[in-house]
Design a protein around this motif. Structure first.
Motif, PDB file in Angstrom:
ATOM      1  N   GLU A  93       0.833  -1.198   0.000  1.00 27.67           N
ATOM      2  CA  GLU A  93       0.000   0.000   0.000  1.00 27.67           C
ATOM      3  C   GLU A  93       0.871   1.252   0.000  1.00 27.67           C
ATOM      4  N   ASN A 132      -3.566   0.003  -4.643  1.00 30.77           N
ATOM      5  CA  ASN A 132      -3.371  -1.138  -3.748  1.00 30.77           C
ATOM      6  C   ASN A 132      -4.063  -0.953  -2.395  1.00 30.77           C
ATOM      7  N   GLN A 133      -4.831   0.093  -2.263  1.00 28.42           N
ATOM      8  CA  GLN A 133      -5.475   0.363  -0.976  1.00 28.42           C
ATOM      9  C   GLN A 133      -6.753  -0.474  -0.841  1.00 28.42           C
ATOM     10  N   THR A 134      -6.924  -1.033   0.337  1.00 27.57           N
ATOM     11  CA  THR A 134      -8.155  -1.763   0.708  1.00 27.57           C
ATOM     12  C   THR A 134      -8.616  -2.717  -0.386  1.00 27.57           C
ATOM     13  N   LEU A 135      -7.707  -3.574  -0.841  1.00 33.32           N
ATOM     14  CA  LEU A 135      -8.052  -4.533  -1.890  1.00 33.32           C
ATOM     15  C   LEU A 135      -8.954  -5.632  -1.339  1.00 33.32           C
ATOM     16  N   SER A 136      -9.823  -6.125  -2.189  1.00 29.18           N
ATOM     17  CA  SER A 136     -10.676  -7.243  -1.812  1.00 29.18           C
ATOM     18  C   SER A 136      -9.870  -8.533  -1.793  1.00 29.18           C
ATOM     19  N   HIS A 137     -10.396  -9.519  -1.104  1.00 29.17           N
ATOM     20  CA  HIS A 137      -9.769 -10.843  -1.108  1.00 29.17           C
ATOM     21  C   HIS A 137      -9.724 -11.397  -2.528  1.00 29.17           C
ATOM     22  N   GLU A 163      -9.449  -9.738  -5.379  1.00 26.97           N
ATOM     23  CA  GLU A 163      -8.395  -9.103  -6.168  1.00 26.97           C
ATOM     24  C   GLU A 163      -7.021  -9.607  -5.751  1.00 26.97           C
ATOM     25  N   ARG A 164      -6.803  -9.781  -4.458  1.00 22.85           N
ATOM     26  CA  ARG A 164      -5.521 -10.318  -4.009  1.00 22.85           C
ATOM     27  C   ARG A 164      -5.303 -11.727  -4.558  1.00 22.85           C
TER      28      ARG A 164
END
Length: 259
Positions: free
Chosen positions: A101, A111-116, A118-119
């Motif tokens: 981040e 890259n902020q507060t990405l969903s599971h 997207e990761r």
């Protein structure tokens, strides 16, 4: 399988590029931060083009060095096709530096507060294909009984968070102490400062190549870090190739003689 794995543009590069996979050298070369490429759909992760030329996005100067080492040493080489900002191929998944981040002091908006989801997608699309390709080549070499030394090619910034780094290059290692120190010694020359385990140290929580592709297989594994201002152009890159080739050959001969 995640459906998004197939959502790549026709002109996107592969996650892993393999050069000379059957190379006979004892060295297996990795270039985990070879590229600053980010697919168009990510809009540069919210960064402008100038930011994406910085070290935060890739290791400046290393891909040409790795390719020339592969050619001169007859060594297999795997290069990552995507920016370390999407996901870092020399980090364990799930750690903060895997999908940063903040890189150095720069916030990465995309890259902020990405969903599971997207990761997981980035791991599947950009990370694991690289690791599987490295593992495939290492599996083949070990099945044939081919002596193998894992060697990662990296660069570092001259200044980090205000600290002026005094080294021209560093050799990073952990269990491969004899080989690592031998390579440091082989690279010494007047006016050049090459140090052991600078500017970083190998740790399980911050590294993947050495702990997993090297130590977990019982292989010697080291990384080289070259100061990026020394290898920003072709002349500087080839000067380091000229240093590295004889040093690597000498160290490998000594390691094989002891085996």
């Amino acid at each position: 399988m995640l459906k998004r794995e197939v959502e790549t543009a026709y002109d996107d590069p592969p996650a892993a590029e393999t050069v000379n996979p059957q190379g006979a050298s004892p060295y297996m070369l990795l270039c985990e931060h070879a590229s600053n490429y980010i697919p168009t759909r990510y809009s540069g992760l919210g960064l402008d083009a100038k930011e994406l030329q910085r070290h935060i996005a890739w290791d400046i100067g290393v891909a040409p060095i790795a390719r020339e080492l592969s050619r001169r040493l007859d060594a297999p080489l795997v290069l990552s096709g995507y920016s370390r900002l999407l996901i870092d191929c020399n980090r364990p998944t799930g750690v903060a530096s895997s999908i940063p981040e903040i890189s150095e002091t720069t916030a990465i908006p995309g890259n902020q507060t990405l969903s599971h989801e997207e990761r997981a997608y980035r791991e599947a699309a950009f990370y694991w294909p690289f690791q599987r390709e490295v593992g495939r080549i290492l599996d083949q070499r070990q099945a044939k009984g081919t002596p193998t030394i894992v060697f990662g090619v990296h660069s570092f910034t001259p200044v980090f968070k205000g600290f002026v780094r005094p080294w021209h290059a560093g050799i990073l290692f952990r269990k491969a102490e004899r080989l690592g120190h031998a390579l440091v010694d082989a690279l010494q020359e007047p006016g050049l400062t090459v140090a052991a385990n600078e500017p970083y140290q190998i740790r399980d929580e911050s590294d993947y190549t050495v702990p997993v592709h090297g130590e977990a297989r019982g292989l010697d594994a080291v990384l080289i870090e070259i100061r990026q201002d020394l290898i920003g152009d072709r002349d500087g890159q080839m000067a380091w190739v000229e240093r590295l080739v004889p040093a690597l050959q000498t160290v490998a001969a000594g390691a094989l003689a002891r085996a």
